[in-house]
Motif scaffolding. Structure first.
Motif, PDB file in Angstrom:
ATOM      1  N   GLU A 199       6.090  11.244  -4.572  1.00 56.49           N
ATOM      2  CA  GLU A 199       5.046  11.055  -3.555  1.00 56.49           C
ATOM      3  C   GLU A 199       5.570  11.288  -2.145  1.00 56.49           C
ATOM      4  O   GLU A 199       4.849  11.797  -1.288  1.00 56.49           O
ATOM      5  N   LEU A 203       5.520  14.960  -1.706  1.00 54.75           N
ATOM      6  CA  LEU A 203       4.179  15.536  -1.644  1.00 54.75           C
ATOM      7  C   LEU A 203       3.355  15.013  -0.464  1.00 54.75           C
ATOM      8  O   LEU A 203       2.630  15.781   0.165  1.00 54.75           O
ATOM      9  N   ASP A 204       3.433  13.737  -0.189  1.00 53.36           N
ATOM     10  CA  ASP A 204       2.551  13.139   0.817  1.00 53.36           C
ATOM     11  C   ASP A 204       3.282  12.287   1.838  1.00 53.36           C
ATOM     12  O   ASP A 204       2.680  11.404   2.454  1.00 53.36           O
ATOM     13  N   LYS A 247       6.109  19.301   0.506  1.00 52.64           N
ATOM     14  CA  LYS A 247       4.835  20.023   0.492  1.00 52.64           C
ATOM     15  C   LYS A 247       4.444  20.417   1.910  1.00 52.64           C
ATOM     16  O   LYS A 247       3.982  21.535   2.147  1.00 52.64           O
ATOM     17  N   GLU A 305      -4.518  23.992 -12.508  1.00 49.45           N
ATOM     18  CA  GLU A 305      -4.041  23.073 -11.464  1.00 49.45           C
ATOM     19  C   GLU A 305      -4.655  23.412 -10.108  1.00 49.45           C
ATOM     20  O   GLU A 305      -4.992  22.519  -9.332  1.00 49.45           O
ATOM     21  N   ALA A 347      -6.525  18.754  -5.024  1.00 51.07           N
ATOM     22  CA  ALA A 347      -5.894  17.507  -4.579  1.00 51.07           C
ATOM     23  C   ALA A 347      -5.898  16.426  -5.650  1.00 51.07           C
ATOM     24  O   ALA A 347      -5.106  15.486  -5.580  1.00 51.07           O
ATOM     25  N   THR A 348      -6.767  16.534  -6.657  1.00 48.15           N
ATOM     26  CA  THR A 348      -6.799  15.544  -7.733  1.00 48.15           C
ATOM     27  C   THR A 348      -5.817  15.877  -8.850  1.00 48.15           C
ATOM     28  O   THR A 348      -5.675  15.095  -9.790  1.00 48.15           O
ATOM     29  N   SER A 349      -5.157  17.016  -8.753  1.00 51.67           N
ATOM     30  CA  SER A 349      -4.185  17.425  -9.767  1.00 51.67           C
ATOM     31  C   SER A 349      -3.048  16.413  -9.846  1.00 51.67           C
ATOM     32  O   SER A 349      -2.616  15.859  -8.833  1.00 51.67           O
ATOM     33  N   PRO A 401       2.527  18.690  -9.187  1.00 53.59           N
ATOM     34  CA  PRO A 401       2.905  19.065  -7.817  1.00 53.59           C
ATOM     35  C   PRO A 401       2.348  20.426  -7.379  1.00 53.59           C
ATOM     36  O   PRO A 401       1.877  20.551  -6.245  1.00 53.59           O
ATOM     37  N   ARG A 461      -1.227  20.149  -6.193  1.00 53.43           N
ATOM     38  CA  ARG A 461      -1.340  19.435  -4.921  1.00 53.43           C
ATOM     39  C   ARG A 461      -0.824  20.265  -3.757  1.00 53.43           C
ATOM     40  O   ARG A 461      -1.354  20.176  -2.651  1.00 53.43           O
ATOM     41  N   ALA A 486      -3.574  22.743  -2.961  1.00 55.92           N
ATOM     42  CA  ALA A 486      -4.726  22.108  -2.319  1.00 55.92           C
ATOM     43  C   ALA A 486      -4.607  22.117  -0.797  1.00 55.92           C
ATOM     44  O   ALA A 486      -5.622  22.126  -0.096  1.00 55.92           O
ATOM     45  N   ASP A 487      -3.386  22.130  -0.289  1.00 52.98           N
ATOM     46  CA  ASP A 487      -3.180  22.067   1.165  1.00 52.98           C
ATOM     47  C   ASP A 487      -2.747  23.385   1.793  1.00 52.98           C
ATOM     48  O   ASP A 487      -2.568  23.448   3.006  1.00 52.98           O
TER      49      ASP A 487
END
Length: 165
Positions: A84, A87-88, A112, A137, A142-144, A147, A150, A153-154
């Motif tokens: 996480e 990724l975030d 990410k 994927e 974003a709900t994947s 990695p 996600r 998604a961005d």
């Protein structure tokens, strides 16, 4: 300058070193290969050291080349207690250390946020089965749970996807 998107915390002369592989391909062509992972036993400290070193390079990168591993991992971002953060985590963070859940060798990866800053992103896949996984994927976005989903998604830049059969 070429920087691996991830590298294992192994000595540079270890055959598993991504920096070593890149150096063998590109040093003779005049490229500069910058190792991502310093030779450090603590993966958190190695990630912080890589983050600081990358801040001293020309950033953002012109190109990030991604692959996709098992479970939709990419750039070394895989199932781990540190996933996480990769990724975030804070958007200004460029690199972090990871200890894979499977107990494999610790590594350092770009985040990410760092991938999404690239001017160009390309993905190289092996086989049609991986292409199907990637498409699924991307659709999940974003709900994947993976990695790669996600990251996609961005992404705001066009992505070139190459499938090797």
């Amino acid at each position: 300058t070429i920087i691996p998107t991830d590298d294992l915390l192994v000595p540079l002369d270890d055959p598993r070193s991504h920096a070593k592989k890149l150096a063998s391909l590109f040093l003779t062509r005049g490229a500069r290969v910058l190792p991502l992972a310093p030779d450090h036993e603590d993966y958190h400290m190695a990630g912080s050291a890589a983050d600081a070193r990358l801040r001293d390079t020309k950033w953002p990168p012109d190109l990030v080349l991604l692959g996709m591993g098992p479970g939709g991992s990419t750039a070394g971002i895989m199932e781990s207690a540190d996933m996480e953060e990769a990724l975030d985590g804070p958007p200004e963070k460029i690199a972090v250390g990871l200890l894979p859940d499977d107990g494999d060798t610790p590594l350092v990866t770009i985040t990410k946020a760092a991938i999404c800053e690239a001017r160009t992103v390309a993905v190289l896949l092996k086989g049609a089965a991986n292409q199907s996984v990637l498409e699924m994927e991307i659709e999940q976005g974003a709900t994947s749970m993976a990695p790669i989903g996600r990251v996609f998604a961005d992404l705001t830049v066009p992505v070139d996807i190459y499938v090797e059969n």
